[in-house]
Design a protein around this motif. Structure first.
Motif, PDB file in Angstrom:
ATOM      1  N   ILE A  46       1.007  -1.469  -0.193  1.00 48.04           N
ATOM      2  CA  ILE A  46      -0.318   0.038  -0.246  1.00 48.04           C
ATOM      3  C   ILE A  46       0.767   1.452  -0.043  1.00 48.04           C
ATOM      4  N   ASN A  47       0.941   1.966  -1.087  1.00 49.89           N
ATOM      5  CA  ASN A  47       1.189   3.183  -0.760  1.00 49.89           C
ATOM      6  C   ASN A  47       0.737   4.438   0.631  1.00 49.89           C
ATOM      7  N   ASP A  48       1.979   4.323   1.633  1.00 54.13           N
ATOM      8  CA  ASP A  48       1.640   4.886   2.950  1.00 54.13           C
ATOM      9  C   ASP A  48       2.701   5.483   3.272  1.00 54.13           C
ATOM     10  N   GLN A  49       4.146   5.116   2.455  1.00 57.36           N
ATOM     11  CA  GLN A  49       5.055   6.670   2.475  1.00 57.36           C
ATOM     12  C   GLN A  49       4.888   7.463   1.361  1.00 57.36           C
ATOM     13  N   ILE A  50       5.006   9.046   1.576  1.00 61.79           N
ATOM     14  CA  ILE A  50       5.096  10.332   0.141  1.00 61.79           C
ATOM     15  C   ILE A  50       6.414  10.408   0.060  1.00 61.79           C
ATOM     16  N   PRO A  51       6.965  10.437  -1.061  1.00 58.71           N
ATOM     17  CA  PRO A  51       8.320  11.530  -1.847  1.00 58.71           C
ATOM     18  C   PRO A  51       8.857  12.298  -1.132  1.00 58.71           C
ATOM     19  N   ILE A  52      10.324  11.969  -0.998  1.00 55.72           N
ATOM     20  CA  ILE A  52      10.821  13.048   0.056  1.00 55.72           C
ATOM     21  C   ILE A  52      12.273  13.594  -0.839  1.00 55.72           C
ATOM     22  N   PHE A  53      12.236  15.089  -0.525  1.00 54.76           N
ATOM     23  CA  PHE A  53      13.857  15.398  -1.929  1.00 54.76           C
ATOM     24  C   PHE A  53      15.001  15.692  -0.969  1.00 54.76           C
ATOM     25  N   GLU A  54      15.425  15.411  -1.515  1.00 59.50           N
ATOM     26  CA  GLU A  54      16.618  15.467  -1.123  1.00 59.50           C
ATOM     27  C   GLU A  54      17.353  17.105  -0.810  1.00 59.50           C
ATOM     28  N   LYS A  55      16.189  17.474  -0.988  1.00 55.59           N
ATOM     29  CA  LYS A  55      16.959  18.441  -1.093  1.00 55.59           C
ATOM     30  C   LYS A  55      15.507  19.731  -0.980  1.00 55.59           C
ATOM     31  N   SER A  56      15.842  20.949  -0.440  1.00 55.10           N
ATOM     32  CA  SER A  56      14.381  21.089   0.277  1.00 55.10           C
ATOM     33  C   SER A  56      14.299  23.033  -1.076  1.00 55.10           C
ATOM     34  N   ASP A  57      15.814  22.938  -1.404  1.00 52.89           N
ATOM     35  CA  ASP A  57      16.022  24.405  -1.967  1.00 52.89           C
ATOM     36  C   ASP A  57      17.307  23.902  -2.812  1.00 52.89           C
ATOM     37  N   TYR A  58      16.889  24.008  -4.132  1.00 51.76           N
ATOM     38  CA  TYR A  58      18.181  23.997  -5.440  1.00 51.76           C
ATOM     39  C   TYR A  58      18.770  24.928  -5.906  1.00 51.76           C
ATOM     40  N   GLY A  59      18.869  26.180  -4.947  1.00 48.67           N
ATOM     41  CA  GLY A  59      19.999  26.674  -5.285  1.00 48.67           C
ATOM     42  C   GLY A  59      19.169  27.890  -6.797  1.00 48.67           C
ATOM     43  N   ASN A  60      20.424  28.283  -6.963  1.00 48.05           N
ATOM     44  CA  ASN A  60      19.714  29.298  -8.686  1.00 48.05           C
ATOM     45  C   ASN A  60      20.554  28.351  -9.398  1.00 48.05           C
ATOM     46  N   VAL A  61      20.811  28.745 -11.010  1.00 51.46           N
ATOM     47  CA  VAL A  61      21.157  27.983 -12.497  1.00 51.46           C
ATOM     48  C   VAL A  61      21.111  29.460 -13.801  1.00 51.46           C
ATOM     49  N   THR A  62      21.891  29.939 -13.422  1.00 49.84           N
ATOM     50  CA  THR A  62      21.861  30.950 -15.080  1.00 49.84           C
ATOM     51  C   THR A  62      22.333  30.545 -16.121  1.00 49.84           C
ATOM     52  N   ILE A  63      21.296  31.090 -17.144  1.00 58.02           N
ATOM     53  CA  ILE A  63      21.440  30.236 -18.807  1.00 58.02           C
ATOM     54  C   ILE A  63      21.010  31.390 -18.779  1.00 58.02           C
ATOM     55  N   PRO A  64      21.708  31.635 -20.677  1.00 58.48           N
ATOM     56  CA  PRO A  64      21.672  32.457 -21.354  1.00 58.48           C
ATOM     57  C   PRO A  64      20.154  32.141 -21.897  1.00 58.48           C
ATOM     58  N   GLU A  65      19.501  33.153 -22.259  1.00 56.82           N
ATOM     59  CA  GLU A  65      18.174  33.612 -23.921  1.00 56.82           C
ATOM     60  C   GLU A  65      18.346  32.313 -24.836  1.00 56.82           C
ATOM     61  N   ASP A  66      19.470  32.079 -25.084  1.00 58.24           N
ATOM     62  CA  ASP A  66      19.367  31.859 -26.425  1.00 58.24           C
ATOM     63  C   ASP A  66      19.532  29.352 -25.988  1.00 58.24           C
ATOM     64  N   THR A  67      19.671  29.627 -25.025  1.00 53.75           N
ATOM     65  CA  THR A  67      19.977  27.978 -24.519  1.00 53.75           C
ATOM     66  C   THR A  67      19.002  27.666 -25.554  1.00 53.75           C
ATOM     67  N   PRO A  68      19.232  26.345 -25.913  1.00 53.53           N
ATOM     68  CA  PRO A  68      18.554  25.430 -26.808  1.00 53.53           C
ATOM     69  C   PRO A  68      17.707  24.627 -26.052  1.00 53.53           C
ATOM     70  N   ILE A  69      15.782  25.261 -26.954  1.00 51.34           N
ATOM     71  CA  ILE A  69      15.233  23.439 -26.406  1.00 51.34           C
ATOM     72  C   ILE A  69      15.541  22.562 -26.160  1.00 51.34           C
ATOM     73  N   GLY A  70      15.063  21.693 -25.034  1.00 51.14           N
ATOM     74  CA  GLY A  70      15.596  20.427 -24.975  1.00 51.14           C
ATOM     75  C   GLY A  70      16.819  20.083 -24.328  1.00 51.14           C
ATOM     76  N   ASN A  71      17.153  21.189 -23.774  1.00 49.25           N
ATOM     77  CA  ASN A  71      19.030  21.556 -22.657  1.00 49.25           C
ATOM     78  C   ASN A  71      18.077  20.754 -20.723  1.00 49.25           C
ATOM     79  N   VAL A  72      18.607  20.119 -21.186  1.00 52.48           N
ATOM     80  CA  VAL A  72      18.847  19.823 -19.018  1.00 52.48           C
ATOM     81  C   VAL A  72      19.292  20.801 -18.499  1.00 52.48           C
ATOM     82  N   ILE A  73      19.142  21.888 -17.267  1.00 50.85           N
ATOM     83  CA  ILE A  73      19.358  23.002 -16.624  1.00 50.85           C
ATOM     84  C   ILE A  73      19.498  22.638 -15.096  1.00 50.85           C
TER      85      ILE A  73
END
Length: 815
Positions: free
Chosen positions: A423-450
């Motif tokens: 039975i589903n009696d456990q919830i998912p838990i994140f390893e981090k509560s906040d992954y901070g900031n990531v800076t990317i240029p506006e022309d980053t290609p579609i589909g890129n993992v950020i």
């Protein structure tokens, strides 16, 4: 006697005499010349033709009848006083000319015919009447015309039948083909009239005949749909239906409506249709094909009949399990009566019948712990439900069931596996509560993992209770990002879904939630540790200008004045830099652009005949140091105006052979470079002498025949003015000078041109003399050589020498 105006010496002669001419009539007087003393007549005189022996008058004494005899052959000769032949004999031919003195006669006193009403057979004869006329068949006197005078009864006051006035073929009229009905009237009498003189004059002779017509039912009808049970054991072929044409001599043929790997039907000469082999409804449950009837020449007599075959089902297919093993999942705390899943099975027999009705029954459960018959299956639907709440994953993790599926005559066993899941009696838990900031240029290609994210769930692996779904709950209303999950590791990958725009949104504060596809058990809820945060900072990139549209299209007339505004090209720079506009590929220099506003104007005269769609590139360039640019396409469609006068389609070299026969003509074609459909007016121009001697005949809007009006035109080069005018707005006209050479022609129908020789130049005779001298010299040398080589061939050597000295043939050249 009256003085004869027709006389002459003895000679072969031919006379034409109209039949019915009352005798006594003179034909001719032959002059008797000494030593002849008198004339005598012989041949086919038939007591009708005689000649006066002393005066030489040829005459006939009875009325002639062409139908009795059309030609008489006579001989005339002269004798002296002693009765000796001195001249002749000469052949005298008497042709008896026909007059219309015979009434046409039908070859039967009454005609009988049968017709079956068919709308498609209107106008096609079903019988013929025939008449003859004894008059001369080469004259209108024997040209017959048929018509229907009346018919009885006439219930609709319109002619239900028609007749071909030349052949005598009787057919149903369009009205008759629709209205004839043997149930209402099955017998008609037609009064048919035949007239000679082609029926064109009031003094033609006529005759009548009755035509008795019986109306019968149309036999050419499509049979009702045929039902055939599949897998019939035979023997084959088996008769299934029949078609019948209205006449017994028709030939029948079957035509498939669609392409089939095999066509299991045939038809015999009587129109009986057979099925030739067993049919399989599961292969094809409905056949449509056509039956045609043809005459002896292979022509189709009427529209084909559609034959429909329905293949009836028999129960010849067992049930089939859709999967070799069907797997269901059930949570260990599932409520009694809960639906677990539905077993999918099928039957190829006809749906909606007892042959394809399926029933389900569980025949075995393994293991049988904690109890047997933990599950039930709905007999008709195949849906499984939980019967007991005795599931415990730690005791039994899965059950195997044997399920019997039956139809009216077959049974099949299907395998079902039911997995008991945690039975589903456990919830998912994140390893981090906040992954901070990531800076990317506006022309980053579609589909890129950020960014990669990770949550964990301690429920049973690889089940819906432990599988994690990541969702962006807040911070991305425009859906610029999406998250993919690795099903093995539950790791999430945040990717770009749409192109970013710094000017539109430089920062995204994302709130991401992790959930399970399986619902949580009662009393358990998702907590804050199932949520994490992530900030995306978008940096500016100098982007090129953006046009309001990629392609600009407009149309103008080719006479549009220079400096006319034709289009406004508009672009903006995302960073707000100023823009300047230029044109590329403006090869004809027809356009110019205002570098500040982007307005495009005409720069020179346009010409549709040179280019109908003028394509240039509009470039927008930043004025900043980086100076990026973008390009749009501008297509200017140029509409036609009437600015081209007509012209000849090709260069003509015209000549007619002298002397003219009066039948000469030469075809002239004109064309026009403008867009409108060519339609020209042609006329002869120049002085009155040209108009008097030459004419044109219109063939169509672009072609005329030029011809000489007189056959006495002089053999020389004639200059003719031809005027051609189009029908444009406004119309344009061109005067053309045609040169027509009237010349002497060779046998090959080409102009004969006489060569004029210069006195200082060698003439043809001189050339021939030179050729002869050279030939003689060469022949002498060859003769001497042959003499020394072979003394025994003296005769051959002399012949060769003689041939070598013979003058060559000279052929005059003409052009």
């Amino acid at each position: 006697t009256e003085e004869l105006h027709l006389s002459g010496p003895l000679q072969d002669m031919t006379f034409s005499v109209q039949e019915g001419t009352i005798g006594f009539q003179y034909l001719y007087q032959f002059i008797i010349e000494p030593p002849a003393d008198s004339l005598r007549l012989s041949g086919e005189t038939d007591g009708i033709f005689e000649i006066g022996p002393k005066r030489g008058i040829l005459y006939f004494n009875k009325t002639l009848d062409r139908e009795t005899k059309a030609v008489y052959k006579l001989q005339v000769y002269a004798v002296d006083a002693k009765g000796q032949k001195v001249k002749g004999p000469y052949v005298i031919t008497i042709n008896v000319q026909d007059i219309n003195d015979n009434q046409p006669q039908f070859d039967q006193p009454k005609y009988f015919g049968v017709v079956r009403p068919l709308p498609s057979r209107a106008g096609k004869p079903f019988m013929y009447v025939h008449a003859t006329d004894l008059d001369d068949p080469t004259t209108p006197n024997a040209q017959l015309s048929y018509s229907i005078f009346q018919h009885f009864p006439n219930p609709y006051h319109e002619m239900l039948f028609e007749i071909n006035n030349k052949t005598g073929g009787i057919a149903t009229s369009p009205q008759g083909a629709r209205w004839l009905d043997p149930q209402k009237q099955d017998h008609f009498t037609l009064v048919v009239t035949v007239k000679d003189l082609a029926g064109m004059t009031g003094n033609a002779f006529a005759n009548n005949a009755d035509v008795e017509i019986t109306v019968k039912e149309n036999l050419w009808k499509a049979p009702p749909p045929v039902h055939i049970r599949e897998n019939n054991p035979g023997p084959y072929p088996i008769i299934i239906t029949q078609v019948q044409w209205n006449d017994p001599d028709a030939k029948y043929e079957l035509l498939p409506k669609e392409r089939l790997p095999r066509f299991p039907f045939m038809i015999n000469k009587n129109g009986t249709i057979y099925v030739t082999e067993p049919l399989d409804r599961e292969e094809k449950d409905f056949y449509t094909f056509y039956a045609t009837a043809k005459d002896e020449q292979g022509e189709i007599l009427d529209k084909p009949l559609e034959i429909q075959i329905v293949v009836e089902d028999v129960n010849d297919n067992p049930p089939v399990c859709q999967k070799a093993l069907t797997i269901f999942e059930v949570q260990e705390n599932e409520n009694v009566g809960s639906v677990i899943g539905t077993l999918e099975a099928s039957d190829m027999d006809e749906q909606g019948t007892l042959n394809s009705r399926l029933q389900f029954r569980i025949v075995d459960q393994n293991p049988k712990i904690p109890v047997d018959k933990l599950f039930i299956v709905q007999q008709e639907a195949g849906t499984f439900q939980l019967r007991s709440s005795s599931l415990n994953k730690h005791i039994v993790s899965n059950y195997t069931l044997k399920v019997e599926v039956t139809d009216a005559g077959f049974k099949t066993e299907c395998d079902v596996q039911i997995n008991v899941i945690d039975i589903n009696d456990q919830i998912p838990i994140f390893e981090k509560s906040d992954y901070g900031n990531v800076t990317i240029p506006e022309d980053t290609p579609i589909g890129n993992v950020i960014q990669e994210i990770q949550a964990t769930d301690v429920d049973e692996p690889f089940t819906g209770s432990s599988q994690i779904i990541y969702q962006i709950e807040e911070g991305d209303p425009g859906n610029f990002f999406f998250i993919e999950t690795d099903p093995k590791t539950n790791r999430g990958f945040i990717k770009i879904q749409k192109a970013l725009d710094f000017e539109n949104s430089p920062v995204y504060d994302l709130m991401i939630k992790a959930t399970n596809p399986e619902p949580l058990v009662s009393g358990v809820q998702y907590q804050s540790n199932s949520t994490t945060y992530f900030r995306v900072i978008v940096t500016d990139v100098n982007e090129p200008p953006v046009f309001s549209q990629l392609t600009y299209i407009t149309a103008v007339y080719e006479d549009t004045p220079v400096n006319t505004l034709v289009m406004k090209a508009k672009a903006y720079d995302p960073e707000g830099d100023e823009i300047r506009y230029t044109l590329k590929n403006n090869n004809r220099k027809w356009l110019r652009i205002d570098e500040i506003s982007g307005d495009i104007y005409t720069a020179s005269h346009l010409d549709r005949e040179q280019e109908r769609a003028y394509r240039v590139e509009v470039t927008a360039i930043q004025t900043s140091k980086e100076s990026q640019s973008s390009t749009a396409i501008f297509i200017l469609h140029i509409r036609d105006v009437n600015d081209n006068a007509p012209r000849l389609a090709k260069n003509y070299s015209l000549f007619f052979c002298h002397p003219l026969s009066g039948r000469e003509h030469a075809q002239i074609e004109a064309t026009d470079d403008d867009e409108h459909d060519p339609e020209f007016t042609f006329s002869i121009g120049g002085d009155e002498n040209i108009k008097r001697n030459w004419g044109i005949f219109r063939i169509n809007g672009t072609h005329v025949d030029l011809y000489p009006k007189s056959s006495d035109l002089e053999a020389k080069m004639h200059n003719i003015t031809l005027k051609i005018k189009d029908k444009g707005e406004p119309p344009l006209e061109r005067n053309l000078n045609l040169q027509v050479n009237i010349c002497r022609c060779t046998d090959a129908r080409t102009c004969f041109i006489e060569l004029v020789y210069n006195k200082q130049s060698p003439s043809v005779g001189m050339a021939v003399g030179i050729l002869l001298a050279v030939a003689i010299t060469i022949g002498g040398i060859l003769g001497a050589v042959f003499f020394h080589l072979n003394r025994k061939k003296k005769k051959e050597r002399k012949e060769a020498d003689q041939n070598a000295k013979s003058p060559p043939e000279v052929i005059p050249l003409t052009s």
